[in-house]
Scaffold this motif. Structure first.
Motif, PDB file in Angstrom:
ATOM      1  N   TRP A 143     -17.272  -3.374   3.043  1.00  0.00           N
ATOM      2  CA  TRP A 143     -15.989  -2.833   2.187  1.00  0.00           C
ATOM      3  C   TRP A 143     -15.476  -2.376   3.264  1.00  0.00           C
ATOM      4  O   TRP A 143     -13.890  -2.194   3.500  1.00  0.00           O
ATOM      5  N   SER A 183     -11.134  -2.875   3.944  1.00  0.00           N
ATOM      6  CA  SER A 183      -9.786  -1.400   3.248  1.00  0.00           C
ATOM      7  C   SER A 183      -9.139  -1.547   4.117  1.00  0.00           C
ATOM      8  O   SER A 183      -8.262  -0.831   4.056  1.00  0.00           O
ATOM      9  N   PHE A 199     -11.604  -6.193  -5.554  1.00  0.00           N
ATOM     10  CA  PHE A 199     -10.834  -5.809  -4.058  1.00  0.00           C
ATOM     11  C   PHE A 199      -9.651  -4.616  -4.616  1.00  0.00           C
ATOM     12  O   PHE A 199      -9.860  -3.574  -3.988  1.00  0.00           O
ATOM     13  N   GLU A 200      -8.769  -5.080  -5.492  1.00  0.00           N
ATOM     14  CA  GLU A 200      -8.118  -3.750  -5.399  1.00  0.00           C
ATOM     15  C   GLU A 200      -8.181  -2.774  -5.993  1.00  0.00           C
ATOM     16  O   GLU A 200      -7.756  -1.399  -5.423  1.00  0.00           O
ATOM     17  N   GLU A 201      -9.504  -2.192  -6.244  1.00  0.00           N
ATOM     18  CA  GLU A 201     -10.065  -0.947  -6.420  1.00  0.00           C
ATOM     19  C   GLU A 201     -10.903  -0.405  -5.819  1.00  0.00           C
ATOM     20  O   GLU A 201     -11.085   1.032  -6.194  1.00  0.00           O
ATOM     21  N   HIS A 202     -11.672  -1.099  -4.562  1.00  0.00           N
ATOM     22  CA  HIS A 202     -11.674  -0.516  -3.185  1.00  0.00           C
ATOM     23  C   HIS A 202     -10.381  -0.655  -2.209  1.00  0.00           C
ATOM     24  O   HIS A 202     -10.700  -0.468  -0.982  1.00  0.00           O
ATOM     25  N   GLY A 203      -8.669  -0.167  -2.962  1.00  0.00           N
ATOM     26  CA  GLY A 203      -7.909   0.019  -2.387  1.00  0.00           C
ATOM     27  C   GLY A 203      -7.709  -1.424  -1.121  1.00  0.00           C
ATOM     28  O   GLY A 203      -6.910  -1.472  -0.529  1.00  0.00           O
ATOM     29  N   CYS A 204      -7.624  -3.014  -1.443  1.00  0.00           N
ATOM     30  CA  CYS A 204      -7.624  -3.694  -0.716  1.00  0.00           C
ATOM     31  C   CYS A 204      -7.327  -4.952  -1.696  1.00  0.00           C
ATOM     32  O   CYS A 204      -7.263  -5.763  -2.694  1.00  0.00           O
ATOM     33  N   THR A 205      -5.942  -5.078  -1.196  1.00  0.00           N
ATOM     34  CA  THR A 205      -4.598  -6.439  -1.660  1.00  0.00           C
ATOM     35  C   THR A 205      -5.240  -7.826  -1.271  1.00  0.00           C
ATOM     36  O   THR A 205      -5.057  -8.369   0.234  1.00  0.00           O
TER      37      THR A 205
END
Length: 283
Positions: free
Chosen positions: A184, A188, A214-220
């Motif tokens: 992560w 991220s 993934f989005e919830e970890h700031g990752c698109t």
């Protein structure tokens, strides 16, 4: 309340070789990027089995042959001390150039046990592919024994620290999930993340829960599904590395036993034998 840095400590094998100089630079750049402390570790090599031979490992801790002349032992210690000092200077130069916090350790000649012990107390271990210099176990043995993520660098080690464009090899298994959790901090911070799924079966639609994870970890992340039999998964990943210009692959390590991987082939065995780019692996 201040959140702790998820990647606050790293360790790498520093042995003074040309490959180690490149590895020092990459590890130091990565440590500076995440404000992590980097430890350079020099595992002392065991005494050669003779004055002509290199150390031989049979999967056991190295032992002294009987009746080794004292002058040979003294010469071995002098050469090891000189090599350790060269390794320290090269490591500290790389850490200073990158501006990262660092420390230095010389470990005993114990067949890699001390390095594994150190890796178990560190967030990320940076290793060369293949057998570790001056140590018996190879990178896979260290990664499996350490219980945490390892960044395995290919022979040429690349030009700069990886993690800008990342491929995640996803098969829904435990090892893949563990690798993603361990990655992560890098995921991220990446510029682009592609989740590559290789499956022989048709896919009904996008995995919205995976995308949201993934989005919830700031990752698109963009999910790429490739129809291919399991036997071709490693080649698909190699092709995707080139097509997506990836500089890092995140993957689970040995989703089935190493014996089955050896007999039947597998993604871990194939990519570890000749990594196309650095691999962040976890088991």
């Amino acid at each position: 309340m201040t959140r702790p840095n998820p990647l606050s400590s790293m360790v790498t094998v520093a042995d003074g070789s040309e490959a180690a100089v490149r590895r020092n630079r990459i590890a130091a750049e990565l440590a500076a990027r995440f404000d992590a402390r980097l430890t350079g570790a020099f595992p002392r090599p065991p005494l050669p089995v003779s004055v002509w031979d290199e150390p031989v490992y049979w999967g056991l801790p190295p032992t002294l042959p009987p009746a080794v002349p004292p002058e040979i032992m003294a010469d071995h210690e002098r050469r090891t001390d000189a090599r350790a000092e060269e390794a320290r200077l090269a490591f500290e130069a790389a850490a200073a150039a990158a501006g990262c916090r660092s420390d230095w350790l010389v470990l005993p000649a114990d067949g890699g046990a001390g390095f594994i012990d150190l890796a178990r107390r560190t967030d990320l271990t940076v290793l060369p592919s293949g057998r570790l210099p001056t140590v018996g176990p190879d990178a896979v043995d260290i990664a499996l024994a350490a219980g945490g993520p390892a960044l395995i660098l290919p022979g040429q080690d690349g030009a700069s620290a990886p993690g800008r464009r990342i491929i995640v090899a996803w098969n829904g298994g435990r090892e893949a999930a563990r690798a993603v959790r361990d990655a992560w901090p890098l995921l991220s911070a990446a510029e682009a993340v592609h989740v590559v799924i290789v499956t022989p079966a048709p896919v009904d639609g996008p995995d919205s829960r995976l995308q949201r994870y993934f989005e919830e970890h700031g990752c698109t992340a963009r999910v790429v599904v490739v129809r291919e039999a399991d036997a071709g998964a490693a080649e698909v990943l190699r092709d995707q590395v080139g097509a997506l210009e990836a500089d890092l692959v995140v993957m689970g390590l040995y989703g089935r036993s190493r014996l089955r991987e050896t007999v039947m082939g597998g993604v871990s065995r194939d990519l570890l034998r000749d990594p196309p780019v650095p691999l962040l692996v976890s088991h």
